[in-house]
Write an enzyme that holds these catalytic residues in place. Structure first.
Site, PDB file in Angstrom:
ATOM      1  N   LYS A  27       5.310  -8.532   4.282  1.00 58.06           N
ATOM      2  CA  LYS A  27       4.077  -8.320   3.509  1.00 58.06           C
ATOM      3  C   LYS A  27       3.536  -9.665   3.035  1.00 58.06           C
ATOM      4  CE  LYS A  27       5.290  -3.686   1.996  1.00 58.06           C
ATOM      5  NZ  LYS A  27       6.072  -2.900   1.052  1.00 58.06           N
TER       6      LYS A  27
ATOM      7  N   GLN B 102       8.323  -2.625  -4.809  1.00 59.85           N
ATOM      8  CA  GLN B 102       9.018  -2.158  -3.601  1.00 59.85           C
ATOM      9  C   GLN B 102      10.014  -1.044  -3.946  1.00 59.85           C
ATOM     10  OE1 GLN B 102       8.397  -3.271  -0.346  1.00 59.85           O
ATOM     11  NE2 GLN B 102       9.739  -1.603   0.227  1.00 59.85           N
TER      12      GLN B 102
ATOM     13  N   ASP C  57      -0.631   0.715  -3.494  1.00 65.95           N
ATOM     14  CA  ASP C  57       0.164   1.715  -2.759  1.00 65.95           C
ATOM     15  C   ASP C  57      -0.486   3.094  -2.870  1.00 65.95           C
ATOM     16  OD1 ASP C  57       2.306   0.873  -1.273  1.00 65.95           O
ATOM     17  OD2 ASP C  57       3.708   0.802  -2.958  1.00 65.95           O
TER      18      ASP C  57
END
Ligand SMILES: NC(=O)c1ccc[n+]([C@@H]2O[C@H](COP(=O)([O-])OP(=O)(O)OC[C@H]3O[C@@H](n4cnc5c(N)ncnc54)[C@H](OP(=O)(O)O)[C@@H]3O)[C@@H](O)[C@H]2O)c1
Length: 296
Positions: free
Chosen positions: A55, A99, A122
């Site tokens: 990422k 995460q 997200d």
């Protein structure tokens, strides 16, 4: 029998990232804003470390700022929330991602909802879930289903009236996927581990999205001829020589003989997820600076 088209998610994601990179450069030049993505990683899970590294690399390649915060596995929920609150206030950070999975001592839902909804790239915050369910376009949509949707629309065009089945009802893939299909006027069936006769449900569908996590559960005889099949599953399978390979939820060989198009694993949905994360970061930076969100 004709063989299905393999949907090249890797190539598609590369094209998408190029467009995002171009729009990021425009954002910088015209509005003096560099989109910034902050990723918090708790602990040392090897798979999570690889995801976070990828990422970060792709964020920088797109011309954005990448901020990585590695915290020890002993980090308390209070300390993590304090970090999120600090990033919520930071004007150079437009997207925040924690995460997953988190250590057991930390409540995932509390953490997700501590992120400012406009920075929740997200798309897991309850506000963004609500915006998707009520068709409000200024929310953040979860990256994996968003990536699936881009591939489906590119393959099929107008989806109005199509019958879609989503196998799996998780908050991060299955449920938002069903919402996105509904938004495109599909008739949507949601299947899960308690569904009776999954095979028969599947056979009625023009679009099959599988997000289960069971290797090759979807077989060739489950598929209506000409259907489009999207395989979200990532299963690590041990081979006879002890090595591992990645396998999807769909039996590719069988389904490719029946379907019109199919995503491979790896190289299908996976690469689209990070591309959509970059797209969400750009969208967040635009919305936070009163700039019109570009079409990418
Ligand atoms: N490509 C990517 O970027 C990406 C991103 C995210 C996830 N994934 C992969 O996608 C898969 C699903 O992830 P997830 O986080 O959504 O998983 P999850 O939270 O474990 O959910 C799995 C879903 O599958 C259902 N299910 C389990 N066994 C089933 C069966 N035999 N028949 C029908 N349904 C069944 C479960 O039903 P119940 O609700 O009834 O238990 C559940 O709804 C995993 O392989 C994951 O690694 C890939």
């Amino acid at each position: 029998m004709t063989k299905a088209k393999t949907i090249d998610g890797k190539a598609f994601a590369e094209k998408l990232r190029k467009k995002i990179t171009a729009q990021t450069a425009i954002m910088k030049e015209k509005h003096n804003v560099i989109p910034g993505l902050a990723v918090i990683l708790i602990g040392e899970d090897p798979a999570s470390q690889v995801y976070v590294r990828n990422k970060g690399k792709q964020t920088i390649e797109a011309g954005m700022n990448s901020y990585e915060f590695k915290m020890p596995p002993t980090t308390t929920q209070k300390k993590l929330i304090a970090k999120i609150k600090q990033l919520n206030k930071d004007k150079t950070v437009h997207g925040i991602l924690v995460q997953l999975p988190l250590p057991k001592s930390i409540d995932e839902r509390t953490i997700i909802n501590a992120i400012a909804p406009e920075k929740d790239v997200d798309g897991f915050h309850v506000i963004n879930v609500g915006k998707l369910a009520t068709s409000q376009d200024d929310g953040m949509v979860p990256c994996t289903p968003l990536g699936c949707m881009v591939l489906i629309k590119d393959t099929m065009g107008n989806l109005t009236g199509k019958h879609a089945i989503v196998i799996g009802r998780s908050n991060i893939v299955g449920k938002p996927m069903a919402q996105l299909l509904l938004r495109e006027n599909c008739t949507v069936t949601m299947a899960h581990s308690r569904t009776h006769d999954l095979e028969a449900e599947c056979r009625r569908a023009d679009i099959v999205v599988s997000a289960v996590g069971v290797e090759e559960i979807v077989r060739g005889e489950w598929i209506k001829p000409g259907a489009v099949v999207i395989d979200v599953g990532i299963n690590r399978v041990q081979l006879s020589d002890g090595s591992y390979k990645l396998s999807g939820d769909v039996c590719f060989e069988e389904v490719a003989k029946v379907a019109r198009a199919i995503t491979p694993v790896p190289g299908g949905v996976g690469p689209m997820t990070i591309a959509c994360l970059l797209g969400n970061t750009l969208k967040a930076a635009c919305l936070q600076n009163g700039v019109e969100v570009p079409e990418v």
